[in-house]
Write an enzyme that holds these catalytic residues in place. Structure first.
Site, mmCIF file in Angstrom:
data_model
loop_
_atom_site.group_PDB
_atom_site.id
_atom_site.type_symbol
_atom_site.label_atom_id
_atom_site.label_comp_id
_atom_site.label_asym_id
_atom_site.label_seq_id
_atom_site.Cartn_x
_atom_site.Cartn_y
_atom_site.Cartn_z
ATOM 1 N N HIS A 1 5.242 5.856 11.376
ATOM 2 C CA HIS A 1 4.703 5.690 10.015
ATOM 3 C C HIS A 1 3.745 6.857 9.758
ATOM 4 O O HIS A 1 2.524 6.693 9.725
ATOM 5 C CB HIS A 1 3.971 4.341 9.944
ATOM 6 C CG HIS A 1 3.672 3.875 8.547
ATOM 7 N ND1 HIS A 1 3.726 4.694 7.444
ATOM 8 C CD2 HIS A 1 3.287 2.643 8.092
ATOM 9 C CE1 HIS A 1 3.390 3.986 6.367
ATOM 10 N NE2 HIS A 1 3.135 2.743 6.740
ATOM 11 N N ARG B 1 0.796 -1.218 0.000
ATOM 12 C CA ARG B 1 0.000 0.000 0.000
ATOM 13 C C ARG B 1 0.837 1.281 0.000
ATOM 14 O O ARG B 1 0.570 2.213 -0.758
ATOM 15 C CB ARG B 1 -0.938 0.046 1.222
ATOM 16 C CG ARG B 1 -2.263 -0.581 0.994
ATOM 17 C CD ARG B 1 -2.736 -1.217 2.269
ATOM 18 N NE ARG B 1 -1.864 -2.333 2.573
ATOM 19 C CZ ARG B 1 -2.066 -3.575 2.139
ATOM 20 N NH1 ARG B 1 -3.127 -3.853 1.470
ATOM 21 N NH2 ARG B 1 -1.211 -4.541 2.419
ATOM 22 N N THR B 2 1.830 1.343 0.871
ATOM 23 C CA THR B 2 2.562 2.606 0.983
ATOM 24 C C THR B 2 3.280 2.903 -0.335
ATOM 25 O O THR B 2 3.186 4.007 -0.876
ATOM 26 C CB THR B 2 3.554 2.558 2.169
ATOM 27 O OG1 THR B 2 2.814 2.225 3.342
ATOM 28 C CG2 THR B 2 4.237 3.900 2.365
ATOM 29 N N LYS C 1 26.320 -3.453 -2.638
ATOM 30 C CA LYS C 1 27.789 -3.343 -2.720
ATOM 31 C C LYS C 1 28.369 -2.691 -1.465
ATOM 32 O O LYS C 1 29.566 -2.495 -1.367
ATOM 33 C CB LYS C 1 28.180 -2.485 -3.934
ATOM 34 C CG LYS C 1 27.696 -3.006 -5.262
ATOM 35 C CD LYS C 1 28.185 -2.055 -6.372
ATOM 36 C CE LYS C 1 27.470 -2.303 -7.675
ATOM 37 N NZ LYS C 1 27.672 -1.186 -8.613
ATOM 38 N N ARG D 1 11.229 3.730 2.999
ATOM 39 C CA ARG D 1 10.901 2.773 4.068
ATOM 40 C C ARG D 1 12.161 2.002 4.390
ATOM 41 O O ARG D 1 12.885 1.592 3.473
ATOM 42 C CB ARG D 1 9.792 1.826 3.627
ATOM 43 C CG ARG D 1 9.607 0.675 4.593
ATOM 44 C CD ARG D 1 8.371 -0.127 4.314
ATOM 45 N NE ARG D 1 7.177 0.614 4.680
ATOM 46 C CZ ARG D 1 5.954 0.098 4.631
ATOM 47 N NH1 ARG D 1 5.773 -1.135 4.222
ATOM 48 N NH2 ARG D 1 4.900 0.820 4.980
HETATM 49 C C1 NCD Z 1 1.729 -1.189 7.949
HETATM 50 C C2 NCD Z 1 3.237 -1.031 8.104
HETATM 51 O O1 NCD Z 1 3.984 -1.223 7.162
HETATM 52 O O2 NCD Z 1 3.607 -0.677 9.209
HETATM 53 N N1 NCD Z 1 1.336 -1.365 6.611
HETATM 54 C C3 NCD Z 1 1.042 -0.264 5.854
HETATM 55 O O3 NCD Z 1 1.887 0.560 5.586
HETATM 56 N N2 NCD Z 1 -0.224 -0.110 5.471
HETATM 57 C C4 NCD Z 1 1.138 -2.192 8.839
HETATM 58 C C5 NCD Z 1 1.704 -3.576 8.889
HETATM 59 O O4 NCD Z 1 2.598 -3.925 8.112
HETATM 60 O O5 NCD Z 1 1.224 -4.336 9.724
#
Ligand code: NCD
Length: 308
Positions: free
Chosen positions: A132, A54-55, A83, A104
């Site tokens: 997040h 999703r992100t 590397k 991320r």
């Molecule tokens: C979440 C995350 O990555 O923290 N997912 C997301 O970004 N929608 C929640 C999860 O992974 O449980």
């Protein structure tokens, strides 16, 4: 030159800015065509050192819907990370290739470190079990859309409150918006970190926080039920995870006594914690929630690029 704005944690935004992002996201949701050229000629770098559906895709989709372009990776092994290049060297170079970046990373603090070297806005797309912030914006736009306001709700969090970064970001942010009460539902091993609880109580002495083991004890009080996945990848050993992985499975019977207008949220992915039978319940809005993530991320990209 104007100072570069980053979004590393929700506290980088004032309450007013959060409300403006949510409201702009809702405007875009109502009339996306108006915004289709806002980022024409701009490039988003999406740098994912950890899995994401999703992100990553909602950021990519947001930039494309704004008329911009995207570069990036979903597997750091395909880059010079493999590397041995440092994160700070990588980000310096990416600053020349893109106008804004979302990152991320499994290590807490990595996006903050990157932002110190970057010449472009850096957005934290999740760092370890820490924060997040764009999931929080997604959660808030969803709450505004379905509950009409960010304020005065009884909000329950259920699941992995220890490692869940979405919970850590959202609870700190909702506390800033006059939340009536937080209810924390988790097995004792996965309670909200005590440092975070202490911080909340110190900053908001009037805030009510109740900790329980079972949803059934509190279900009738809840306006917003926020469920989370047990964060397997953050456990130190498999055995502990297996013991806790099915701690909660929300089913129809479990919410039969809940308010008719309670909303059920989940950042997704779900593993086992919400039975599929719940999806048909009008209170289950987690897929709508993931949809709203695109619009609030469009608002965020426009704002950080100064074209809102
Ligand atoms: C979440 C995350 O990555 O923290 N997912 C997301 O970004 N929608 C929640 C999860 O992974 O449980």
């Amino acid at each position: 030159m104007q100072k570069i704005r980053h979004l590393i944690e929700p506290s980088d935004l004032t309450n007013l800015e959060i409300e403006q992002l949510v409201d702009l996201g809702l405007k875009i949701f109502d009339d996306p065509a108006q915004y289709a050229q806002k980022c024409r000629g701009k490039i988003l770098a999406s740098l994912f050192y950890e899995p994401s559906t999703r992100t990553k895709f909602s950021f990519d989709s947001a930039m494309l819907r704004l008329g911009g372009n995207i570069i990036g990776f979903a597997d750091p092994d395909s880059t010079s990370d493999k590397k041995g290049e440092s994160l700070t060297d990588t980000i310096r170079v990416i600053s020349y290739y893109a106008d804004i970046a979302v990152m991320r990373h499994p290590k807490e603090g990595a996006p903050l470190l990157a932002s110190k070297q970057a010449e472009i806005p850096i957005i934290n797309g999740g760092d370890g079990g820490h924060q997040h912030p764009t999931q929080t914006l997604t959660d808030l736009i969803t709450i505004k859309r379905f509950k009409g306001s960010l304020k005065n709700h009884v909000v329950a969090f259920q699941g992995d409150l220890k490692y869940g970064r979405t919970v850590h970001s959202l609870i700190k942010t909702l506390a800033r918006f006059d939340t009536k009460k937080f209810i924390l539902i988790s097995p004792p091993e996965l309670r909200l970190p005590s440092s975070l609880k202490r911080q909340l109580l110190k900053n908001y002495p009037a805030l009510a926080i109740e900790e329980v083991n079972h949803l059934s004890d509190v279900v009738t009080q809840i306006d917003i039920l926020y469920c989370t996945r047990i964060q397997k990848e953050r456990f130190f050993n498999e055995e502990d995870y297996l013991k806790l992985k099915n701690s909660y499975i929300l089913d129809k019977a479990g919410i039969s006594a809940a308010k008719a207008d309670m909303i059920i949220m989940h950042p997704l992915p779900r593993v086992n914690e919400i039975a599929y039978e719940v999806d048909d319940d009008p209170r289950a809005i987690y897929f709508e929630q993931s949809k709203m993530g695109v619009y609030v991320r469009m608002a965020l990209i426009m704002t950080l690029l100064g074209v809102a």
